[in-house]
Enzyme design. Structure first.
Site, short mmCIF file in Angstrom:
data_model
loop_
_atom_site.label_atom_id
_atom_site.label_comp_id
_atom_site.label_asym_id
_atom_site.label_seq_id
_atom_site.Cartn_x
_atom_site.Cartn_y
_atom_site.Cartn_z
N GLY A 156 0.87 -1.19 0.00
CA GLY A 156 0.00 0.00 0.00
C GLY A 156 0.90 1.23 0.00
O GLY A 156 2.06 1.17 -0.39
N ARG A 157 0.33 2.32 0.49
CA ARG A 157 1.08 3.60 0.46
C ARG A 157 2.45 3.49 1.12
O ARG A 157 3.45 3.95 0.59
CB ARG A 157 0.30 4.66 1.22
N SER A 237 4.28 -2.40 11.19
CA SER A 237 2.84 -2.43 10.90
C SER A 237 2.03 -2.68 12.17
O SER A 237 1.67 -1.72 12.87
CB SER A 237 2.55 -3.47 9.82
N ARG A 238 1.81 -3.93 12.51
CA ARG A 238 1.17 -4.29 13.78
C ARG A 238 1.88 -5.52 14.32
O ARG A 238 2.23 -6.43 13.56
CB ARG A 238 -0.32 -4.60 13.59
N GLU A 267 1.39 -4.15 23.81
CA GLU A 267 2.11 -2.87 23.97
C GLU A 267 1.58 -2.16 25.20
O GLU A 267 0.36 -2.13 25.39
CB GLU A 267 1.90 -2.01 22.73
N HIS A 286 6.58 1.82 19.28
CA HIS A 286 5.51 2.21 18.35
C HIS A 286 5.57 3.71 18.01
O HIS A 286 4.62 4.45 18.27
CB HIS A 286 4.13 1.83 18.92
N ALA A 288 6.80 4.91 14.82
CA ALA A 288 7.12 5.12 13.40
C ALA A 288 6.51 6.41 12.84
O ALA A 288 7.10 7.06 11.98
CB ALA A 288 6.69 3.92 12.58
C1 DGY Z 1 -1.24 4.01 12.75
O1 DGY Z 1 -1.56 5.16 12.44
O2 DGY Z 1 -1.99 3.06 12.54
C2 DGY Z 1 0.12 3.82 13.36
O3 DGY Z 1 0.34 2.57 13.82
C3 DGY Z 1 0.39 4.85 14.42
O4 DGY Z 1 0.77 5.97 13.77
#
Ligand code: DGY
Length: 335
Positions: A156-157, A237-238, A267, A286, A288
């Protein structure tokens, strides 16, 4: 009439300022996420909830919000929200896609570089007074990044933004997604491959998929064993996309060389997590998307999406477009 909005925790000032122009805001100006009890209480008379990914908005919470019309989350991911249930009840969900793409891709690269070149370990060594010789031929050897093969899972983006950056490192770039993006392959210099092939061939594997029932534990023992012994795994990501127990084992027993992780199954990462003991993993909390500019943009985007709904306009960041068929905007227009 002004819509009543419950903002669960401290957000950048721009978001609150914008909300206050149009809404009656109940603002919990503290860093910690809202407890479940408080959420269940505060949502009772709210027209809208402004939340983050740390608050679980499940059936019980949605049912407690008798007047709830909009959920705005200051995140791109919506896995903390029961989207289908909210949609069935005619509740609009707005989120923050797009505005965090480059910041998150930058950070995936920061983790990749830090992990490959052992930046965190090296910093710790210097601070601990363990830097013994000014230079040594075999001290702190890491892995080259330039010219290697990068595997991007989820295109994706953010996955695409990661690929754009990899071009500067002269890498061979492989990608996998459930949707093949032939339209982008030439421009980005990327090759589509089945996921297994990527796992076997890539020197770096970076994950950019949303968390869904299909992607939960996408990377487990079997997949980790397919990877090269010298491979490095990056996840922004997750956490639940990786089987964390299997990964800790893989890192300890060196099925793969290292990992850089910004997200975790639980988390904050519990202090007794086996990952904490390992040297070949870089761990970040977390963050990013955590740049000043991007967090301001996220705060504002979630707020403006919510306000659009209350004005009876379709926001561009509406996540559950099906809701328009269930409850027309004319029924939620308050402003
Ligand atoms: C999101 O936006 O889903 C990120 O994990 C946190 O910025």
């Amino acid at each position: 009439m002004k819509p009543r909005v419950c903002v669960t925790r401290r957000i950048p000032e721009v978001g609150i300022k914008l909300l206050r122009e149009y809404c009656e805001v109940r603002y919990r100006d503290v860093m910690a996420p809202m407890s479940r009890e408080e959420l269940l209480r505060e949502i009772r008379d709210a027209d809208a909830l402004y939340c983050t990914l740390s608050e679980k908005v499940d059936k019980e919470v949605i049912d407690a919000g008798k007047n709830l019309k909009v959920i705005a989350t200051m995140s791109a991911g919506v896995d903390h929200i029961d989207v289908d249930y909210a949609t069935s009840k005619g509740i609009y969900i707005v989120h923050t896609p797009g505005v965090l793409t480059d910041t998150t891709a930058d950070f995936a690269w920061a983790l990749l570089m830090a992990t490959a070149r052992r930046v965190v370990e090296a910093d710790k060594l210097v601070r601990a007074g363990k830097w013994e010789f000014s230079w040594a031929p075999t001290m702190m050897l890491g892995y080259d990044v330039h010219g290697k093969t990068l595997g991007i899972i989820g295109f994706g983006r953010i996955g695409q933004a990661v690929a754009r950056r990899a071009k500067g490192f002269n890498m061979r770039i492989l990608y996998y997604d459930v949707v093949r993006r032939e339209d982008l392959e030439k421009e980005l210099g990327v090759e589509y491959r089945p996921m297994e092939e990527i796992l076997r061939e890539a020197d770096f594997v970076t994950l950019h998929v949303p968390l869904t029932p299909q992607t939960e534990k996408l990377i487990g023992e079997k997949e980790l064993k397919m990877m090269k012994k010298t491979a490095i795994l990056i996840n922004t990501s997750r956490g639940k996309v990786i089987d964390q127990e299997a990964l800790a084992k893989a890192l300890k027993e060196r099925w793969i060389a290292a990992a850089g992780l910004d997200v975790f199954e639980e988390e904050p990462l519990p202090a007794d997590s086996p990952l904490i003991e390992l040297e070949n993993v870089v761990l970040t909390p977390h963050i990013a998307s955590a740049s000043h500019d991007t967090r301001n943009r996220m705060a504002e985007y979630a707020a403006s999406g919510m306000i659009s709904v209350f004005k009876g306009e379709v926001p561009e960041n509406l996540y559950n477009k099906d809701v328009l068929k269930i409850k027309p905007l004319s029924e939620v227009k308050i402003i």
